[in-house]
Design a protein around this motif. Structure first.
Motif, PDB file in Angstrom:
ATOM      1  N   LEU A  70       0.817  -1.212   0.000  1.00  0.00           N
ATOM      2  CA  LEU A  70       0.000   0.000   0.000  1.00  0.00           C
ATOM      3  C   LEU A  70       0.850   1.261   0.000  1.00  0.00           C
ATOM      4  O   LEU A  70       0.330   2.366  -0.152  1.00  0.00           O
ATOM      5  N   THR A  75      -7.274  -4.808   1.216  1.00  0.00           N
ATOM      6  CA  THR A  75      -6.928  -3.452   1.614  1.00  0.00           C
ATOM      7  C   THR A  75      -6.837  -3.354   3.134  1.00  0.00           C
ATOM      8  O   THR A  75      -7.667  -3.881   3.865  1.00  0.00           O
ATOM      9  N   VAL A 105      -6.067  -0.453   6.317  1.00  0.00           N
ATOM     10  CA  VAL A 105      -5.985   0.978   6.593  1.00  0.00           C
ATOM     11  C   VAL A 105      -5.841   1.199   8.098  1.00  0.00           C
ATOM     12  O   VAL A 105      -6.307   0.390   8.907  1.00  0.00           O
ATOM     13  N   GLU A 117     -12.118  -3.165  -0.581  1.00  0.00           N
ATOM     14  CA  GLU A 117     -11.933  -1.723  -0.688  1.00  0.00           C
ATOM     15  C   GLU A 117     -13.223  -0.940  -0.455  1.00  0.00           C
ATOM     16  O   GLU A 117     -13.211   0.111   0.205  1.00  0.00           O
ATOM     17  N   ALA A 128     -13.645   1.788   2.616  1.00  0.00           N
ATOM     18  CA  ALA A 128     -13.996   3.192   2.386  1.00  0.00           C
ATOM     19  C   ALA A 128     -15.110   3.630   3.333  1.00  0.00           C
ATOM     20  O   ALA A 128     -15.067   4.727   3.912  1.00  0.00           O
ATOM     21  N   TYR A 138     -11.661   7.994   2.263  1.00  0.00           N
ATOM     22  CA  TYR A 138     -10.546   7.082   2.020  1.00  0.00           C
ATOM     23  C   TYR A 138     -10.070   7.209   0.580  1.00  0.00           C
ATOM     24  O   TYR A 138     -10.864   7.156  -0.354  1.00  0.00           O
ATOM     25  N   GLU A 139      -8.766   7.388   0.403  1.00  0.00           N
ATOM     26  CA  GLU A 139      -8.187   7.496  -0.930  1.00  0.00           C
ATOM     27  C   GLU A 139      -7.293   6.287  -1.181  1.00  0.00           C
ATOM     28  O   GLU A 139      -6.206   6.187  -0.611  1.00  0.00           O
ATOM     29  N   PRO A 140      -7.746   5.345  -2.004  1.00  0.00           N
ATOM     30  CA  PRO A 140      -6.954   4.136  -2.259  1.00  0.00           C
ATOM     31  C   PRO A 140      -5.722   4.445  -3.083  1.00  0.00           C
ATOM     32  O   PRO A 140      -5.686   5.453  -3.804  1.00  0.00           O
ATOM     33  N   ASP A 147      -3.085   4.121  -6.172  1.00  0.00           N
ATOM     34  CA  ASP A 147      -3.343   4.017  -7.610  1.00  0.00           C
ATOM     35  C   ASP A 147      -2.266   3.151  -8.255  1.00  0.00           C
ATOM     36  O   ASP A 147      -1.220   3.653  -8.681  1.00  0.00           O
TER      37      ASP A 147
END
Length: 404
Positions: free
Chosen positions: A36, A120, A122, A181, A185, A196-198, A200
């Protein structure tokens, strides 16, 4: 931060159980930090690594105090091996996290592998007006509603590992959430009030590099599985499971060799070969983790009985690892994991399948290939050996189902 550690009477079983939980969490977080590209998650890994250093010192001191005879030495040797292996896993996880913190870097192809390599993860701080604050995980029902689970909570500098349904979230808690994901979020927004900004991920362009990354992702999966099985071998004194660890470690070594070959070939085709340093660091640490799993199993393989304190440590957790063979008259034979609804029917998660290994045990021929981290579409065949993780009761149900 330096910490002075002095001997004090502690429960060895509690220390061992905490080391096991911490080691498994460290593996999870370290790979997530790299994949990540998260400095926050990498920083949590280093804090947990410091905690593991203290735990292993306390465990060693307590075990040395308990050793008074040759019989004690023989029975405690595998426990010391377990402590040493957990420390190696911790150090390897810390090295993986430093790939992020020291900006060693990874090729874009590694980022592109993210969706297939890990869910994901976080790190979220619960704000005071969050709808999650002052609620238990059971009442929130996050895993059912969103697919997201809380891996660990850091509260006022102390870690709470393996939070359960009764665990209450408080304002200011730093929670490590993992899941799909979309669910992440939603939970992240509720926890922090922020969007939440995943990451890229970008596609790589060098075929040899893609092959190197494929090798390292498989190394990661097999290394994690080897650790799971190693704990199972030690905790339940199972030579069969320990032998599976030996084969997994050998497969990781073979993957490491292939990884090196593909990486060297890729270096000739990219503009900046130095950018591959992070990938090389990751592969080396991944191999250390699988080596530690083998070291953990060494006592079982050499016929040294597991000390009773390890069996007691098992009781600190409800999770067990079971190994069962699918018989011809089983309802599982000829179906898939999803169609059989194994998780719903038994509560067990199948973490690996060895094709035709059951047949090889009866015929003496070499066993089949591993299917690591199988999914709902993975077929189950007669003679397969299923490796599953879950509750003890669920393990009994799965064994009955597999044996028909």
């Amino acid at each position: 931060m330096d910490q002075t550690v002095e001997y004090e009477p502690v429960s060895v079983k509690q220390v061992l159980a905490e080391m096991k939980d911490t080691a498994e969490l460290l593996i999870d977080l370290s790979y997530s930090a790299v994949l990540l590209g998260s400095d926050d998650v990498a920083a949590e890994v280093l804090e947990l690594e410091e905690k593991m250093d203290v735990l292993q010192l306390r465990a060693r001191m307590s075990l040395l105090m308990a050793c008074r005879s040759t019989t004690d030495a023989e029975s405690l040797a595998p426990v010391l091996g377990m402590v040493g292996a957990a420390e190696k896993i911790s150090d390897a996880a810390g090295d993986i996290a430093k790939i992020v913190l020291e900006d060693i870097g990874l090729p874009d192809t590694m980022r592109a592998a993210l969706p297939e390599a890990v869910e994901t993860l976080v790190r979220a701080t619960i704000r005071s007006d969050s709808p999650l604050a002052d609620e238990t995980l059971g009442s929130l029902n996050l895993e059912t509603e969103t697919g997201v689970r809380a891996l660990a909570i850091r509260r006022q500098g102390s870690w709470l590992l393996n939070p359960d349904r009764e665990t209450r979230l408080e304002a200011g808690d730093v929670v490590l959430f993992r899941g799909p994901e979309d669910g992440i979020a939603e939970v992240y927004r509720d926890a922090t009030g922020e969007v939440y900004e995943p990451p890229d991920p970008r596609e790589g362009s060098v075929r040899d590099l893609e092959r190197a990354v494929d090798s390292i992702v498989l190394m990661k999966d097999m290394g994690e599985l080897a650790v799971d099985l190693a704990y199972g071998a030690v905790l339940f004194d199972s030579t069969e499971v320990a032998e599976e660890v030996v084969e997994l470690e050998a497969e990781v070594d073979a993957l490491q060799s292939r990884f090196e070959a593909w990486t060297l070939r890729a270096a000739a085709d990219i503009d900046d070969p130095v950018s591959l340093r992070g990938l090389v660091h990751l592969a080396r640490s991944t191999e250390v983790i699988s080596d530690a799993a083998l070291e953990m199993s060494e006592g079982v393989l050499r016929g040294l009985s597991t000390h009773p304190v390890v069996a007691e440590a098992v009781q600190e957790s409800d999770e067990v690892i079971v190994r069962t063979t699918v018989y011809p008259d089983s309802d599982l034979a000829g179906t898939t994991i999803g169609d059989a609804a194994v998780k719903t029917a038994t509560g067990m998660r199948i973490i690996a399948i060895r094709r035709g290994a059951g047949e090889s045990e009866r015929t003496g021929r070499e066993g089949g290939d591993w299917v690591v981290s199988p999914g709902p579409e993975t077929a189950i065949q007669t003679g397969d050996v299923l490796i599953a993780k879950g509750t003890r009761t669920g393990g009994d149900r799965l064994t009955e189902l597999a044996e028909g």
